[in-house]
Design an enzyme around this catalytic site. Structure first.
Site, PDB file in Angstrom:
ATOM      1  N   ASP A   1      21.792  47.094  31.575  1.00 15.05           N
ATOM      2  CA  ASP A   1      22.452  47.942  32.563  1.00 15.05           C
ATOM      3  C   ASP A   1      23.475  47.115  33.336  1.00 15.05           C
ATOM      4  O   ASP A   1      23.232  45.955  33.687  1.00 15.05           O
ATOM      5  CB  ASP A   1      21.417  48.540  33.529  1.00 15.05           C
ATOM      6  CG  ASP A   1      21.962  49.725  34.300  1.00 15.05           C
ATOM      7  OD1 ASP A   1      21.535  50.853  34.046  1.00 15.05           O
ATOM      8  OD2 ASP A   1      22.844  49.506  35.179  1.00 15.05           O
ATOM      9  N   ILE A   2      24.627  47.707  33.618  1.00 12.91           N
ATOM     10  CA  ILE A   2      25.709  46.992  34.304  1.00 12.91           C
ATOM     11  C   ILE A   2      25.369  46.737  35.780  1.00 12.91           C
ATOM     12  O   ILE A   2      25.949  45.837  36.405  1.00 12.91           O
ATOM     13  CB  ILE A   2      27.033  47.794  34.168  1.00 12.91           C
ATOM     14  CG1 ILE A   2      28.243  46.891  34.356  1.00 12.91           C
ATOM     15  CG2 ILE A   2      27.065  48.983  35.112  1.00 12.91           C
ATOM     16  CD1 ILE A   2      29.554  47.540  33.944  1.00 12.91           C
TER      17      ILE A   2
ATOM     18  N   ASN B   1      16.083  59.874  33.762  1.00 14.18           N
ATOM     19  CA  ASN B   1      16.503  60.850  34.759  1.00 14.18           C
ATOM     20  C   ASN B   1      17.163  62.037  34.068  1.00 14.18           C
ATOM     21  O   ASN B   1      17.990  61.852  33.170  1.00 14.18           O
ATOM     22  CB  ASN B   1      17.499  60.209  35.738  1.00 14.18           C
ATOM     23  CG  ASN B   1      16.891  59.053  36.507  1.00 14.18           C
ATOM     24  OD1 ASN B   1      15.742  59.126  36.929  1.00 14.18           O
ATOM     25  ND2 ASN B   1      17.646  57.979  36.690  1.00 14.18           N
TER      26      ASN B   1
ATOM     27  N   HIS C   1      15.579  53.969  31.074  1.00 11.72           N
ATOM     28  CA  HIS C   1      15.668  52.706  31.799  1.00 11.72           C
ATOM     29  C   HIS C   1      14.381  51.932  31.537  1.00 11.72           C
ATOM     30  O   HIS C   1      13.288  52.441  31.775  1.00 11.72           O
ATOM     31  CB  HIS C   1      15.782  52.944  33.305  1.00 11.72           C
ATOM     32  CG  HIS C   1      16.989  53.712  33.739  1.00 11.72           C
ATOM     33  ND1 HIS C   1      18.108  53.117  34.278  1.00 11.72           N
ATOM     34  CD2 HIS C   1      17.255  55.044  33.735  1.00 11.72           C
ATOM     35  CE1 HIS C   1      19.000  54.040  34.592  1.00 11.72           C
ATOM     36  NE2 HIS C   1      18.509  55.221  34.281  1.00 11.72           N
TER      37      HIS C   1
ATOM     38  N   GLY D   1      19.328  62.147  39.728  1.00 10.84           N
ATOM     39  CA  GLY D   1      20.329  61.075  39.765  1.00 10.84           C
ATOM     40  C   GLY D   1      20.934  60.739  38.417  1.00 10.84           C
ATOM     41  O   GLY D   1      21.503  59.651  38.251  1.00 10.84           O
ATOM     42  N   GLN D   2      20.839  61.661  37.448  1.00 10.68           N
ATOM     43  CA  GLN D   2      21.460  61.378  36.145  1.00 10.68           C
ATOM     44  C   GLN D   2      22.980  61.358  36.299  1.00 10.68           C
ATOM     45  O   GLN D   2      23.576  62.289  36.838  1.00 10.68           O
ATOM     46  CB  GLN D   2      21.061  62.430  35.098  1.00 10.68           C
ATOM     47  CG  GLN D   2      21.580  62.077  33.701  1.00 10.68           C
ATOM     48  CD  GLN D   2      21.142  63.075  32.617  1.00 10.68           C
ATOM     49  OE1 GLN D   2      20.624  64.140  32.921  1.00 10.68           O
ATOM     50  NE2 GLN D   2      21.364  62.709  31.373  1.00 10.68           N
TER      51      GLN D   2
ATOM     52  N   HIS E   1      19.139  58.347  28.041  1.00 12.46           N
ATOM     53  CA  HIS E   1      18.825  56.921  28.110  1.00 12.46           C
ATOM     54  C   HIS E   1      17.530  56.721  28.870  1.00 12.46           C
ATOM     55  O   HIS E   1      17.247  57.424  29.840  1.00 12.46           O
ATOM     56  CB  HIS E   1      19.964  56.130  28.780  1.00 12.46           C
ATOM     57  CG  HIS E   1      20.421  56.704  30.074  1.00 12.46           C
ATOM     58  ND1 HIS E   1      21.264  57.787  30.149  1.00 12.46           N
ATOM     59  CD2 HIS E   1      20.135  56.361  31.360  1.00 12.46           C
ATOM     60  CE1 HIS E   1      21.495  58.089  31.422  1.00 12.46           C
ATOM     61  NE2 HIS E   1      20.809  57.241  32.173  1.00 12.46           N
TER      62      HIS E   1
HETATM   63  P1  5GP Z   1      21.428  57.405  35.244  1.00 12.18           P
HETATM   64  O1  5GP Z   1      21.897  57.367  36.667  1.00 12.18           O
HETATM   65  O2  5GP Z   1      22.214  58.424  34.423  1.00 12.18           O
HETATM   66  O3  5GP Z   1      19.938  57.565  35.092  1.00 12.18           O
HETATM   67  O4  5GP Z   1      21.712  55.963  34.642  1.00 12.18           O
HETATM   68  C1  5GP Z   1      22.962  55.570  34.206  1.00 12.18           C
HETATM   69  C2  5GP Z   1      22.945  54.067  34.152  1.00 12.18           C
HETATM   70  O5  5GP Z   1      24.050  53.631  33.383  1.00 12.18           O
HETATM   71  C3  5GP Z   1      23.066  53.398  35.532  1.00 12.18           C
HETATM   72  O6  5GP Z   1      21.931  52.581  35.769  1.00 12.18           O
HETATM   73  C4  5GP Z   1      24.358  52.603  35.431  1.00 12.18           C
HETATM   74  O7  5GP Z   1      24.288  51.361  36.105  1.00 12.18           O
HETATM   75  C5  5GP Z   1      24.535  52.438  33.935  1.00 12.18           C
HETATM   76  N1  5GP Z   1      25.926  52.307  33.530  1.00 12.18           N
HETATM   77  C6  5GP Z   1      26.967  53.086  33.926  1.00 12.18           C
HETATM   78  N2  5GP Z   1      28.101  52.663  33.369  1.00 12.18           N
HETATM   79  C7  5GP Z   1      27.780  51.594  32.596  1.00 12.18           C
HETATM   80  C8  5GP Z   1      28.538  50.715  31.778  1.00 12.18           C
HETATM   81  O8  5GP Z   1      29.762  50.827  31.637  1.00 12.18           O
HETATM   82  N3  5GP Z   1      27.865  49.713  31.141  1.00 12.18           N
HETATM   83  C9  5GP Z   1      26.511  49.557  31.270  1.00 12.18           C
HETATM   84  N4  5GP Z   1      25.944  48.551  30.607  1.00 12.18           N
HETATM   85  N5  5GP Z   1      25.760  50.374  32.039  1.00 12.18           N
HETATM   86  C10 5GP Z   1      26.391  51.365  32.693  1.00 12.18           C
END
Ligand code: 5GP
Ligand code: ZN
Length: 113
Positions: free
Chosen positions: A31-32, A86, A101, A92-93, A99
């Site tokens: 994750d970034i 999520n 986590h 918070g998606q 995906h």
């Molecule tokens: P969500 O909020 O949808 O459950 O999780 C999305 C996740 O994707 C977040 O934890 C966010 O940090 C990660 N993310 C968003 N953009 C990028 C990216 O460009 N590269 C990587 N490696 N992770 C990303």
């Protein structure tokens, strides 16, 4: 593949994330914005929006969970880790390619926020 999907671009290596592991059906990268010492996203290579859609494809769902377990072992998370997915705005998606986590490497509070 969905044309406008960031994570599909990762799977296709049009954009290169920090890859951790890969299988026939699943892909794992860091994750970034990590929320724990280990924060890896494990995704199906198939574009589906969320876990409910992933359930329509049992082999892909199993592939994602198997790769998550493989990564957890490789990261040495012997004392525990958490898998979170999520779905929708209230959860918070922010990325609409399913995906999971994988979080570990520190104590994790329960319930999550
Ligand atoms: P969500 O909020 O949808 O459950 O999780 C999305 C996740 O994707 C977040 O934890 C966010 O940090 C990660 N993310 C968003 N953009 C990028 C990216 O460009 N590269 C990587 N490696 N992770 C990303
Ligand atoms: Zn996608």
């Amino acid at each position: 593949m969905s044309a406008d999907c960031l994570f599909c671009k990762f799977v296709a290596r049009e954009i290169e994330p920090q890859v951790v592991a890969e299988s026939e059906t699943a892909f794992a990268f860091r994750d970034i914005n990590p929320q724990a010492p280990t924060h890896v996203l494990v995704i199906p290579k198939r574009h589906v929006a969320n876990a409910a859609e992933l359930a329509q494809h049992p082999a892909d769902a199993a592939g994602v969970l198997a790769l998550a377990a493989q990564v957890a072992e490789a990261e040495g998370l012997d004392t525990g880790y958490r898998l979170v997915t999520n779905t929708g705005a209230d959860a918070g998606q922010t990325v609409f390619h399913c995906h999971i986590h994988l979080l570990g490497g520190r104590g994790l509070a329960w319930p999550p926020g």
